[in-house]
Write a protein that holds these residues in place. Sequence first.
Motif, mmCIF file in Angstrom:
data_model
loop_
_atom_site.group_PDB
_atom_site.id
_atom_site.type_symbol
_atom_site.label_atom_id
_atom_site.label_comp_id
_atom_site.label_asym_id
_atom_site.label_seq_id
_atom_site.Cartn_x
_atom_site.Cartn_y
_atom_site.Cartn_z
ATOM 1 N N LYS A 123 36.300 40.393 28.528
ATOM 2 C CA LYS A 123 37.249 39.334 28.885
ATOM 3 C C LYS A 123 38.534 39.839 29.313
ATOM 4 O O LYS A 123 38.977 39.768 30.384
ATOM 5 C CB LYS A 123 37.556 38.472 27.996
ATOM 6 C CG LYS A 123 36.503 37.557 27.535
ATOM 7 C CD LYS A 123 36.443 36.339 28.520
ATOM 8 C CE LYS A 123 35.477 35.225 28.170
ATOM 9 N NZ LYS A 123 35.248 34.032 29.200
ATOM 10 N N VAL A 124 39.120 40.911 28.681
ATOM 11 C CA VAL A 124 40.149 41.913 29.011
ATOM 12 C C VAL A 124 40.149 42.435 30.165
ATOM 13 O O VAL A 124 40.755 42.721 31.310
ATOM 14 C CB VAL A 124 40.564 42.612 27.708
ATOM 15 C CG1 VAL A 124 42.019 43.226 28.286
ATOM 16 C CG2 VAL A 124 41.038 41.769 26.592
ATOM 17 N N SER A 125 38.955 43.166 30.446
ATOM 18 C CA SER A 125 38.525 44.070 31.704
ATOM 19 C C SER A 125 38.592 43.379 32.491
ATOM 20 O O SER A 125 38.799 43.640 33.874
ATOM 21 C CB SER A 125 37.177 44.667 31.252
ATOM 22 O OG SER A 125 36.624 45.528 32.326
ATOM 23 N N ALA A 156 40.594 43.577 35.974
ATOM 24 C CA ALA A 156 40.369 43.867 37.166
ATOM 25 C C ALA A 156 40.591 43.076 38.323
ATOM 26 O O ALA A 156 40.860 43.268 39.430
ATOM 27 C CB ALA A 156 38.801 43.798 37.091
ATOM 28 N N ALA A 157 41.090 41.623 37.805
ATOM 29 C CA ALA A 157 41.715 40.815 38.831
ATOM 30 C C ALA A 157 43.103 41.083 39.095
ATOM 31 O O ALA A 157 43.691 40.906 40.240
ATOM 32 C CB ALA A 157 41.696 39.449 38.322
ATOM 33 N N TYR A 158 44.021 41.477 38.226
ATOM 34 C CA TYR A 158 45.506 41.572 38.390
ATOM 35 C C TYR A 158 45.785 42.917 38.482
ATOM 36 O O TYR A 158 46.749 43.385 39.382
ATOM 37 C CB TYR A 158 45.956 40.786 37.312
ATOM 38 C CG TYR A 158 45.877 39.265 37.415
ATOM 39 C CD1 TYR A 158 46.389 38.636 38.624
ATOM 40 C CD2 TYR A 158 44.792 38.664 36.478
ATOM 41 C CE1 TYR A 158 46.000 37.162 38.603
ATOM 42 C CE2 TYR A 158 44.339 37.309 36.593
ATOM 43 C CZ TYR A 158 45.270 36.732 37.497
ATOM 44 O OH TYR A 158 44.735 35.525 37.665
ATOM 45 N N PHE A 159 45.383 43.832 37.462
ATOM 46 C CA PHE A 159 45.701 45.329 37.517
ATOM 47 C C PHE A 159 44.592 46.260 37.114
ATOM 48 O O PHE A 159 44.461 46.684 36.133
ATOM 49 C CB PHE A 159 46.788 45.501 36.108
ATOM 50 C CG PHE A 159 47.901 44.499 36.258
ATOM 51 C CD1 PHE A 159 49.181 44.501 36.835
ATOM 52 C CD2 PHE A 159 47.908 43.378 35.234
ATOM 53 C CE1 PHE A 159 50.192 43.635 37.004
ATOM 54 C CE2 PHE A 159 48.794 42.291 35.364
ATOM 55 C CZ PHE A 159 49.991 42.476 36.183
ATOM 56 N N PRO A 160 43.793 46.317 38.325
ATOM 57 C CA PRO A 160 42.529 47.166 38.189
ATOM 58 C C PRO A 160 42.695 48.586 37.521
ATOM 59 O O PRO A 160 41.867 48.980 36.924
ATOM 60 C CB PRO A 160 41.958 47.291 39.515
ATOM 61 C CG PRO A 160 42.743 46.129 40.288
ATOM 62 C CD PRO A 160 44.034 45.913 39.746
#
Length: 225
Positions: A182-184, A188-192
């Motif tokens: 979930k955190v990953s 990935a969506a905002y701060f890859p």
Amino acid sequence: MEFLTALGAIVILDLVLAGDNAVVIGLAVRNLEHSIRKKAILWGTIGAVVIRILMTLVAVYLLTIPYLHALGGVLLLPIAVHLLKPTEPHAQHIDASSHFMSAIKTIIVADAAMGIDNVLAIAGASHGHFLLVILGLLISIPIVAFGSSFIADLMDKYPILIVIGAVILAHTSGHMIVSDHKVSAIFAAYFPILNWLLPYLTMLFIIIVALYYRNKKKTSTSSKN
């Protein structure tokens, strides 16, 4: 033969995955008197085994709980900071039992936080045979406990190992956070870049804390002189 093969695999997994746990135990008991270190290690590891067995009972459900790995990683950071904190000069006047119980608590809490990956791996290797999990723990835990005692003795001689151990915990903390699906996905969506960078940021944070405590200790020593 299949039983023994599976048991051997679980023991090896326990030992490989318990490397960081041995570091935690060594760090937790480093300030104790040698006469009670082994007792703290014994009771701490017994408590850790009980918690680990209980966690294994619900391992099947752990996979469905979001943010679990991230929570375990977050719990490790304050433990790493606490282990870096130098012993206060008046600590020798405090009742030894408070240190004893604190060390046991640290061992159990750290093992529970770091044991999530261990439990999931061991649960998979056991193929549903809970007896294999218990036997594997009973075989591997004494080995880990012996190793932690050796680590504690080394830390007395080489204090830099305390910092190294805390940095290892910090890296484990960051890795556990980004390994949470979930955190990953959020990263990935905002701060890859955080999925790669976070373990190194947590290590850097702990190094800064270690330098802070070192400078604080030097300042305190020079002011007394």
